[in-house]
Design an enzyme around this catalytic site. Structure first.
Site, PDB file in Angstrom:
ATOM      1  N   SER A 154     -39.631 -25.620 -33.279  1.00 32.45           N
ATOM      2  CA  SER A 154     -41.150 -25.711 -32.911  1.00 32.45           C
ATOM      3  C   SER A 154     -41.375 -25.138 -31.615  1.00 32.45           C
ATOM      4  O   SER A 154     -42.593 -25.312 -31.270  1.00 32.45           O
ATOM      5  CB  SER A 154     -41.376 -27.384 -33.029  1.00 32.45           C
ATOM      6  OG  SER A 154     -40.775 -27.702 -31.849  1.00 32.45           O
ATOM      7  N   ASN A 164     -32.013 -26.690 -27.260  1.00 36.79           N
ATOM      8  CA  ASN A 164     -33.611 -26.795 -27.209  1.00 36.79           C
ATOM      9  C   ASN A 164     -34.518 -26.177 -25.889  1.00 36.79           C
ATOM     10  O   ASN A 164     -35.278 -25.112 -26.193  1.00 36.79           O
ATOM     11  CB  ASN A 164     -34.078 -28.223 -27.662  1.00 36.79           C
ATOM     12  CG  ASN A 164     -33.835 -28.487 -28.969  1.00 36.79           C
ATOM     13  OD1 ASN A 164     -33.260 -27.992 -29.667  1.00 36.79           O
ATOM     14  ND2 ASN A 164     -33.918 -29.993 -29.288  1.00 36.79           N
ATOM     15  N   ASP A 204     -44.505 -33.578 -35.499  1.00 33.35           N
ATOM     16  CA  ASP A 204     -43.130 -34.010 -35.399  1.00 33.35           C
ATOM     17  C   ASP A 204     -42.932 -34.028 -33.954  1.00 33.35           C
ATOM     18  O   ASP A 204     -43.141 -32.944 -33.272  1.00 33.35           O
ATOM     19  CB  ASP A 204     -42.250 -33.204 -36.113  1.00 33.35           C
ATOM     20  CG  ASP A 204     -40.735 -33.461 -35.886  1.00 33.35           C
ATOM     21  OD1 ASP A 204     -40.348 -34.373 -35.089  1.00 33.35           O
ATOM     22  OD2 ASP A 204     -40.040 -32.747 -36.579  1.00 33.35           O
ATOM     23  N   LEU A 222     -45.446 -39.319 -20.526  1.00 33.08           N
ATOM     24  CA  LEU A 222     -45.984 -40.611 -20.922  1.00 33.08           C
ATOM     25  C   LEU A 222     -46.699 -40.318 -22.308  1.00 33.08           C
ATOM     26  O   LEU A 222     -47.632 -40.874 -22.803  1.00 33.08           O
ATOM     27  CB  LEU A 222     -47.145 -41.053 -19.985  1.00 33.08           C
ATOM     28  CG  LEU A 222     -47.012 -41.170 -18.669  1.00 33.08           C
ATOM     29  CD1 LEU A 222     -47.982 -41.309 -17.832  1.00 33.08           C
ATOM     30  CD2 LEU A 222     -45.918 -42.488 -18.453  1.00 33.08           C
ATOM     31  N   GLU A 267     -26.970 -35.465 -22.005  1.00 31.45           N
ATOM     32  CA  GLU A 267     -26.073 -35.661 -23.339  1.00 31.45           C
ATOM     33  C   GLU A 267     -24.476 -35.121 -23.170  1.00 31.45           C
ATOM     34  O   GLU A 267     -23.679 -35.391 -24.037  1.00 31.45           O
ATOM     35  CB  GLU A 267     -26.788 -34.914 -24.254  1.00 31.45           C
ATOM     36  CG  GLU A 267     -28.121 -35.599 -24.912  1.00 31.45           C
ATOM     37  CD  GLU A 267     -28.634 -34.839 -26.277  1.00 31.45           C
ATOM     38  OE1 GLU A 267     -29.204 -35.335 -26.993  1.00 31.45           O
ATOM     39  OE2 GLU A 267     -28.802 -33.465 -26.179  1.00 31.45           O
ATOM     40  N   GLY A 314     -30.194 -29.697 -24.503  1.00 35.88           N
ATOM     41  CA  GLY A 314     -29.837 -28.509 -23.597  1.00 35.88           C
ATOM     42  C   GLY A 314     -30.150 -27.001 -24.332  1.00 35.88           C
ATOM     43  O   GLY A 314     -30.929 -26.141 -23.773  1.00 35.88           O
ATOM     44  N   GLY A 329     -39.927 -33.523 -25.267  1.00 31.41           N
ATOM     45  CA  GLY A 329     -39.748 -33.355 -23.958  1.00 31.41           C
ATOM     46  C   GLY A 329     -38.864 -32.088 -23.644  1.00 31.41           C
ATOM     47  O   GLY A 329     -38.873 -31.570 -22.365  1.00 31.41           O
ATOM     48  N   ASP A 330     -38.230 -31.674 -24.494  1.00 31.29           N
ATOM     49  CA  ASP A 330     -37.494 -30.249 -24.327  1.00 31.29           C
ATOM     50  C   ASP A 330     -38.468 -29.123 -23.993  1.00 31.29           C
ATOM     51  O   ASP A 330     -38.260 -28.196 -23.093  1.00 31.29           O
ATOM     52  CB  ASP A 330     -36.335 -29.929 -25.421  1.00 31.29           C
ATOM     53  CG  ASP A 330     -35.520 -31.288 -25.592  1.00 31.29           C
ATOM     54  OD1 ASP A 330     -35.089 -31.774 -24.471  1.00 31.29           O
ATOM     55  OD2 ASP A 330     -34.986 -31.232 -26.704  1.00 31.29           O
TER      56      ASP A 330
HETATM   57  O1  RIB Z   1     -34.956 -33.849 -27.621  1.00 29.14           O
HETATM   58  C1  RIB Z   1     -34.500 -33.764 -29.139  1.00 29.14           C
HETATM   59  C2  RIB Z   1     -33.120 -33.363 -29.068  1.00 29.14           C
HETATM   60  O2  RIB Z   1     -32.327 -34.568 -29.182  1.00 29.14           O
HETATM   61  C3  RIB Z   1     -32.599 -33.216 -30.802  1.00 29.14           C
HETATM   62  O3  RIB Z   1     -32.819 -31.628 -31.139  1.00 29.14           O
HETATM   63  C4  RIB Z   1     -31.473 -33.863 -31.163  1.00 29.14           C
HETATM   64  O4  RIB Z   1     -30.423 -32.988 -31.247  1.00 29.14           O
HETATM   65  C5  RIB Z   1     -31.085 -34.644 -29.784  1.00 29.14           C
HETATM   66  O5  RIB Z   1     -30.239 -33.961 -28.949  1.00 29.14           O
END
Ligand code: RIB
Length: 336
Positions: free
Chosen positions: A304, A54, A259, A233, A152, A52, A264-265
């Site tokens: 990033s 991120n 990395d 994907l 999460e 969240g 996805g975030d």
């Molecule tokens: O999506 C990546 C994130 O998943 C990481 O920053 C980690 O904290 C987990 O929540």
């Protein structure tokens, strides 16, 4: 419980994110140790993470005015969260401090060879985000253009947020990560859902080991009431099955992978910003592709995330989608 409005931005947000903060403890190594084994790592760092947080930070860097609904503890990792949010201009009216709980933390293994990761996350204080927290942020959600959440924090909070946003006419993005059991009714509140291959398979019950498999998983989720299913994907890009039709969106051309943590975030944040700006589905997904493609070229999760100027410059390297059907041919997702 207190809020942290005194040291961060306040006001109305175009994008509201419900989710967790975690301090990412990142170990780069050749491989994961097995149980009972001690291995030397190559590098270690502590950074700001949590899906969240991120997504909120990535959306702010991409040009969004962003509010975050979350909880942290009164500890060192909580201080890290506050300083990052302050620097990024995150609106903090709905962020609470719970002195009885620790701030979330994540163990992240990053493969030195491929940049791929494995994550173990403990949400801590954010694991107690409740439907009452969502209700307290009701006007912030209703005043937004886009609402985004993941899994999460507790599922009932995600459900309450999606329902409140949908009832207020706010565009909803449900990033079902990590994949946990959800009530069937959650899907009808989703304008967009954005699982990766693993999550799409777990949630649909359909194996996703090819683009064709992703199409069948998207079809299954569409039948539950989602308006647009967008399955990420990895190096193959993203598959859209939605109101605009069915299309494969290739990844950013020429991206280097250092990395993948937070890719996805980045993608969800880019999608949120572009939809909040009123872009079409095609343009919004291409914008999201640029944000994700840039993020994998640098280490870390929130660290990033690219700036708006970088995203604009990268858009010309995002290939056009390959359309498979248009809306009028698509019975499940058509707007008619
Ligand atoms: O999506 C990546 C994130 O998943 C990481 O920053 C980690 O904290 C987990 O929540």
């Amino acid at each position: 419980m207190t809020t942290i409005t005194r040291d961060t931005a306040t006001g109305s947000a175009d994008i509201v994110v419900l989710g967790i903060f975690a301090a990412d403890l990142v170990f780069q190594a050749d491989r994961l140790p097995t149980i009972g084994e001690t291995l030397f790592g190559r590098a270690f760092s502590i950074g700001s993470g949590g899906k969240g947080s991120n997504q909120a930070i990535a959306a702010a860097r991409a040009g969004g005015r962003v509010g975050l609904i979350t909880r942290i503890g009164a500890d060192t990792f909580g201080d890290l969260a506050r300083s990052v949010w302050q620097a990024e201009g995150i609106i903090a009216d709905a962020i609470s401090i719970d002195p009885a709980q620790a701030t979330g933390a994540a163990f992240i293994f990053v493969s030195a060879a491929t940049g791929d990761n494995a994550i173990l996350v403990t949400p801590g204080a954010a694991g107690r985000i409740s439907t009452a927290d969502v209700a307290a942020a009701g006007s912030m959600i209703a005043d937004a253009k886009v609402f985004v959440t993941q899994l999460e924090q507790p599922v009932d909070a995600a459900l309450a947020g999606l329902e409140a946003a949908r009832q207020a006419g706010v565009v909803t993005i449900f990033n079902p990560a990590p994949a946990v059991a959800v009530p069937d009714m959650i899907w009808r509140y989703c304008d967009w859902t954005t699982p990766n291959e693993t999550e799409a398979a777990a949630l649909s019950g359909v194996a996703v080991d090819s683009v064709d498999g992703a199409f069948h998983a998207a079809d299954a989720l569409g039948r539950r009431g989602v308006r647009n299913v967008l399955i990420t994907l990895g190096e193959k890009g993203a598959l859209l099955c939605g109101e605009a039709g069915t299309a494969l969106f290739p990844p950013l051309a020429g991206a280097t992978v250092v990395d993948t943590t937070g890719a996805g975030d980045a993608f969800n944040a880019g999608l949120a910003v572009a939809l909040a700006e009123g872009r079409s589905a095609e343009d919004a997904i291409r914008f999201a592709t640029a944000v994700a493609g840039l993020s994998v070229g640098r280490p870390g999760a929130s660290a990033s995330m690219p700036a708006r100027t970088e995203i604009e410059a990268a858009l010309e390297r995002v290939p056009s989608p390959i359309w498979m059907t248009r809306p009028e041919e698509d019975l499940i997702f058509s707007t008619g």
